[in-house]
Design a protein around this motif. Structure first.
Motif, PDB file in Angstrom:
ATOM      1  N   VAL A  41       0.795  -1.196  -0.035  1.00 38.07           N
ATOM      2  CA  VAL A  41       0.090   0.006   0.020  1.00 38.07           C
ATOM      3  C   VAL A  41       0.958   1.356  -0.055  1.00 38.07           C
ATOM      4  N   VAL A  42       0.357   2.352  -0.738  1.00 39.86           N
ATOM      5  CA  VAL A  42       1.062   3.506  -0.751  1.00 39.86           C
ATOM      6  C   VAL A  42       0.531   4.417   0.197  1.00 39.86           C
ATOM      7  N   ILE A  43       1.246   5.491   1.006  1.00 40.87           N
ATOM      8  CA  ILE A  43       0.541   6.000   1.941  1.00 40.87           C
ATOM      9  C   ILE A  43       1.298   7.527   1.897  1.00 40.87           C
ATOM     10  N   GLY A  44       0.372   8.456   1.451  1.00 38.02           N
ATOM     11  CA  GLY A  44       0.697   9.771   1.513  1.00 38.02           C
ATOM     12  C   GLY A  44      -0.006  10.530   2.507  1.00 38.02           C
ATOM     13  N   LYS A  45       0.171  11.810   2.537  1.00 36.92           N
ATOM     14  CA  LYS A  45      -0.402  12.860   3.756  1.00 36.92           C
ATOM     15  C   LYS A  45      -0.111  14.135   3.054  1.00 36.92           C
ATOM     16  N   ASP A  46      -1.048  15.046   3.818  1.00 35.88           N
ATOM     17  CA  ASP A  46      -0.670  16.457   3.653  1.00 35.88           C
ATOM     18  C   ASP A  46       0.179  16.938   4.833  1.00 35.88           C
ATOM     19  N   LEU A 102       7.164  33.914 -18.410  1.00 32.92           N
ATOM     20  CA  LEU A 102       5.555  34.040 -17.586  1.00 32.92           C
ATOM     21  C   LEU A 102       5.885  34.050 -16.088  1.00 32.92           C
ATOM     22  N   ARG A 103       5.427  35.037 -15.460  1.00 34.02           N
ATOM     23  CA  ARG A 103       5.532  35.343 -13.873  1.00 34.02           C
ATOM     24  C   ARG A 103       4.286  34.896 -13.283  1.00 34.02           C
ATOM     25  N   ILE A 104       4.598  33.728 -12.551  1.00 32.44           N
ATOM     26  CA  ILE A 104       3.547  33.104 -11.773  1.00 32.44           C
ATOM     27  C   ILE A 104       3.548  33.190 -10.386  1.00 32.44           C
ATOM     28  N   VAL A 105       2.582  33.413  -9.649  1.00 34.88           N
ATOM     29  CA  VAL A 105       2.170  33.465  -8.146  1.00 34.88           C
ATOM     30  C   VAL A 105       1.563  32.026  -7.782  1.00 34.88           C
ATOM     31  N   VAL A 106       2.080  31.150  -7.248  1.00 39.87           N
ATOM     32  CA  VAL A 106       1.509  29.909  -6.753  1.00 39.87           C
ATOM     33  C   VAL A 106       1.333  30.033  -5.228  1.00 39.87           C
ATOM     34  N   ASP A 107      -0.052  29.558  -4.744  1.00 43.93           N
ATOM     35  CA  ASP A 107      -0.316  29.573  -3.466  1.00 43.93           C
ATOM     36  C   ASP A 107      -0.421  28.175  -3.187  1.00 43.93           C
ATOM     37  N   CYS A 108       0.315  27.330  -2.282  1.00 44.71           N
ATOM     38  CA  CYS A 108       0.299  26.274  -2.096  1.00 44.71           C
ATOM     39  C   CYS A 108      -0.577  25.710  -0.656  1.00 44.71           C
ATOM     40  N   ALA A 109      -1.274  26.954  -0.239  1.00 42.01           N
ATOM     41  CA  ALA A 109      -2.210  26.753   0.886  1.00 42.01           C
ATOM     42  C   ALA A 109      -1.219  25.912   2.177  1.00 42.01           C
ATOM     43  N   HIS A 110      -0.074  26.110   2.318  1.00 38.08           N
ATOM     44  CA  HIS A 110       0.797  25.284   3.250  1.00 38.08           C
ATOM     45  C   HIS A 110       0.562  24.045   3.399  1.00 38.08           C
ATOM     46  N   GLY A 111       0.155  23.398   2.069  1.00 41.53           N
ATOM     47  CA  GLY A 111      -0.428  21.885   1.922  1.00 41.53           C
ATOM     48  C   GLY A 111       0.553  21.137   1.337  1.00 41.53           C
ATOM     49  N   ALA A 112      -0.140  19.962   0.761  1.00 45.85           N
ATOM     50  CA  ALA A 112       0.736  18.966   0.275  1.00 45.85           C
ATOM     51  C   ALA A 112       1.662  19.438  -0.943  1.00 45.85           C
ATOM     52  N   ALA A 113       1.200  20.264  -1.807  1.00 38.36           N
ATOM     53  CA  ALA A 113       1.993  20.639  -2.885  1.00 38.36           C
ATOM     54  C   ALA A 113       3.135  21.691  -2.759  1.00 38.36           C
ATOM     55  N   ALA A 173      -4.149  19.728  -2.687  1.00 39.92           N
ATOM     56  CA  ALA A 173      -3.779  19.858  -4.065  1.00 39.92           C
ATOM     57  C   ALA A 173      -4.893  19.339  -5.139  1.00 39.92           C
ATOM     58  N   ASP A 174      -5.864  19.148  -4.960  1.00 36.89           N
ATOM     59  CA  ASP A 174      -6.665  18.354  -6.004  1.00 36.89           C
ATOM     60  C   ASP A 174      -7.908  19.405  -6.485  1.00 36.89           C
ATOM     61  N   ARG A 175      -7.594  20.743  -5.993  1.00 40.07           N
ATOM     62  CA  ARG A 175      -8.418  21.754  -6.520  1.00 40.07           C
ATOM     63  C   ARG A 175      -7.628  22.940  -7.033  1.00 40.07           C
ATOM     64  N   LEU A 176      -8.372  23.716  -7.979  1.00 39.84           N
ATOM     65  CA  LEU A 176      -7.486  24.779  -8.493  1.00 39.84           C
ATOM     66  C   LEU A 176      -8.420  25.962  -8.629  1.00 39.84           C
ATOM     67  N   ILE A 177      -7.894  27.306  -8.243  1.00 41.34           N
ATOM     68  CA  ILE A 177      -8.511  28.562  -8.377  1.00 41.34           C
ATOM     69  C   ILE A 177      -7.482  29.340  -8.801  1.00 41.34           C
ATOM     70  N   VAL A 178      -7.829  30.236 -10.028  1.00 39.96           N
ATOM     71  CA  VAL A 178      -6.880  31.208 -10.574  1.00 39.96           C
ATOM     72  C   VAL A 178      -7.317  32.652 -10.330  1.00 39.96           C
ATOM     73  N   VAL A 179      -5.957  33.318 -10.368  1.00 40.89           N
ATOM     74  CA  VAL A 179      -6.453  34.696 -10.368  1.00 40.89           C
ATOM     75  C   VAL A 179      -5.664  35.340 -11.723  1.00 40.89           C
ATOM     76  N   ASP A 180      -6.360  36.262 -12.320  1.00 48.01           N
ATOM     77  CA  ASP A 180      -5.772  36.954 -13.577  1.00 48.01           C
ATOM     78  C   ASP A 180      -4.835  38.178 -13.050  1.00 48.01           C
ATOM     79  N   GLU A 181      -4.158  38.626 -14.223  1.00 45.98           N
ATOM     80  CA  GLU A 181      -3.236  39.573 -13.782  1.00 45.98           C
ATOM     81  C   GLU A 181      -3.701  40.697 -13.067  1.00 45.98           C
ATOM     82  N   THR A 182      -5.077  41.171 -13.213  1.00 48.00           N
ATOM     83  CA  THR A 182      -5.818  42.251 -12.346  1.00 48.00           C
ATOM     84  C   THR A 182      -5.987  41.871 -11.099  1.00 48.00           C
ATOM     85  N   GLY A 183      -5.939  40.416 -10.564  1.00 51.32           N
ATOM     86  CA  GLY A 183      -6.388  40.236  -9.301  1.00 51.32           C
ATOM     87  C   GLY A 183      -7.736  39.637  -9.295  1.00 51.32           C
ATOM     88  N   THR A 184      -8.429  39.441 -10.484  1.00 48.24           N
ATOM     89  CA  THR A 184      -9.759  38.852 -10.432  1.00 48.24           C
ATOM     90  C   THR A 184      -9.794  37.358 -10.538  1.00 48.24           C
TER      91      THR A 184
END
Length: 446
Positions: free
Chosen positions: A48-53, A178-189, A247-258
């Motif tokens: 069995v493979v066991i992972g966690k956040d 491409l300049r990207i800000v990524v928010d990892c939610a202090h989580g698994a990713a 990290a099974d969900r994704l929400i995006v913010v465009d360059e204007t912050g929308t």
């Protein structure tokens, strides 16, 4: 035939407050024993493979599950903090009999959960979960001393997942410039997502990447995107990407912050895949919560929107039965079955970024494909029996008639709380609000 009530499994595995109910170490050990016993099939060596956040209780739950699995003779492979889709992928690639993700997804740190995957990387069927529930409450034979399982940790799990995620990005494209800000939610990713984006050429700025056991999803991530919006605007980034705790969900913010929600992202992915002949099923699958604007947009492209009950499990079931390869939820849980067996926030982000790079236009122009219809959701704290009340039925029928042709009404019981969820959407916000308020008043009166 009605399903028997569940004592342990909910709509997405076992989830609750840590150190209570089914989330105590003793209960987790029993889950490990039961799940292990259920998958001990054939004479090969089982594993069995066991992972966690990153939540504090992950270590405790990992140890308890390991004791359970090894006690019935199953070897354990620990992969450490890893996204849920990575555990599903590794379960298949390592030819394991079972995969386990210890996570409560977007919930705060004091909750935890146990998600189980079969050898094919898919979440377990109702029949498998029911069988495991019966085994949890039964006397299970333990392995003989010489047959007790072993536990080991593999060091290249993160590299394997990063390589997989990068392989889903078009070979002829790069993220250079491409300049990207990524928010990892202090989580698994918190390690793998920034690494994958950087290796593909992006200029990466990361927030939510300092987990301490207590801060997963706290003020960051896909359910709290305000910090990402602020950072994208302040840094002049081209786009922001927010994941949740596992990290099974994704929400995006465009360059204007929308904000760009899952409906817009699914529209983008489905439309781009259809344009290159890669979309299967003639449309996509989403839940009853997805905006009517998505349905109308897809219709304009000649594509369909198949709706299911709330929950990614229902989405995936319809995708598999109908031959669809894109589906998901408004919350950003997006499943692309050509690449993964469950929602994958990083892979979904890479599909979005591929379109952005290929078109060479700002995110604000590429990602907003339709104007969502006004949608209002209110919760009423009452028992679900109120829905059979004559006045409530009349109020619902009246609301549907008032929105006929311009919107819709959705009433459902919460699967986890004593709540009735009342949702309406339509072209006229004032009318939508009035319909929701009238139905809520009838439910309270009942």
């Amino acid at each position: 035939m009605t399903n028997a009530p569940r004592r342990y499994f909910g709509t997405d595995g076992i989830r609750g407050l840590t150190n209570s109910g089914a989330l105590t170490p003793a209960a987790a050990m029993r889950v490990g024993q039961a799940a292990g016993a259920h998958f001990l099939r054939g004479d090969h060596k089982h594993r069995v493979v066991i992972g966690k956040d990153t939540r504090l209780s992950g270590y405790m739950m990992e140890s308890a599950l390991t004791a359970g699995f090894t006690s019935v003779g199953m070897d354990v492979i620990h992969v450490g903090p890893m996204p849920t889709p990575a555990v599903a992928m590794l379960t298949r690639s390592l030819r394991a009999d079972l995969g386990v993700m210890i996570s409560a997804s977007h919930n705060p740190f004091h909750d935890n959960g146990i998600k189980l995957f079969g050898p094919d990387g898919y979440k377990l069927s109702d029949a498998d979960e029911a069988s495991i529930e019966r085994l949890i409450d039964s006397e299970l034979p333990l392995a003989a001393p010489a047959a007790i399982g072993r536990a080991k940790r593999i060091d290249d799990a993160a590299g394997r997942y990063i390589h997989f995620a990068k392989s889903t990005f078009p070979e002829d494209l790069r993220l250079d410039g491409l300049r990207i800000v990524v928010d990892c939610a202090h989580g698994a990713a918190y390690k793998v997502a920034p690494a994958a984006l950087w290796e593909l050429g992006a200029d990466v700025e990361t927030i939510g990447n300092a987990p301490n056991g207590f801060n997963v999803n706290e003020g960051v991530g896909s359910t709290h995107p305000e910090a990402l919006q602020e950072r994208v605007r302040a840094s002049g980034a081209d786009i922001g990407i927010a994941l949740d705790g596992d990290a099974d969900r994704l929400i995006v913010v465009d360059e204007t912050g929308t904000l760009v929600d899952g409906d817009q992202l699914m529209a983008l992915i489905a439309g781009s895949w259809a344009a290159r002949g890669a979309l299967k099923g003639g449309g996509l699958v989403a839940t009853v919560m997805s905006n009517l604007g998505l349905e109308r947009y897809l219709g304009g492209l000649g594509l369909s929107l198949e709706r299911t009950s709330v929950g990614d499990r229902h989405v995936l079931e319809r995708m598999r039965s109908g031959g669809f390869n894109v589906g998901g939820e408004q919350s950003g849980h997006i499943i692309m079955s050509d690449h993964a067996t469950t929602g994958d926030g990083l892979v979904a982000a890479l599909q979005v970024l591929a379109v952005l790079v290929a078109r060479g236009r700002p995110a604000s122009e590429v990602l907003h494909l339709f104007d969502p219809l006004p949608q209002l959701l209110k919760n009423v704290k009452v028992d679900g029996a109120a829905l059979v009340n004559t006045r409530v039925k009349a109020a619902i029928a009246d609301g549907e008639a008032r929105l006929s042709g311009t919107g819709r009404v959705l009433i459902r019981k919460s699967g986890t709380e004593p709540l009735i969820r009342v949702m309406a959407e339509g072209e006229d916000l004032a009318l939508v609000t009035a319909v929701v308020d009238d139905i809520c008043a009838a439910v309270r009166a009942a």
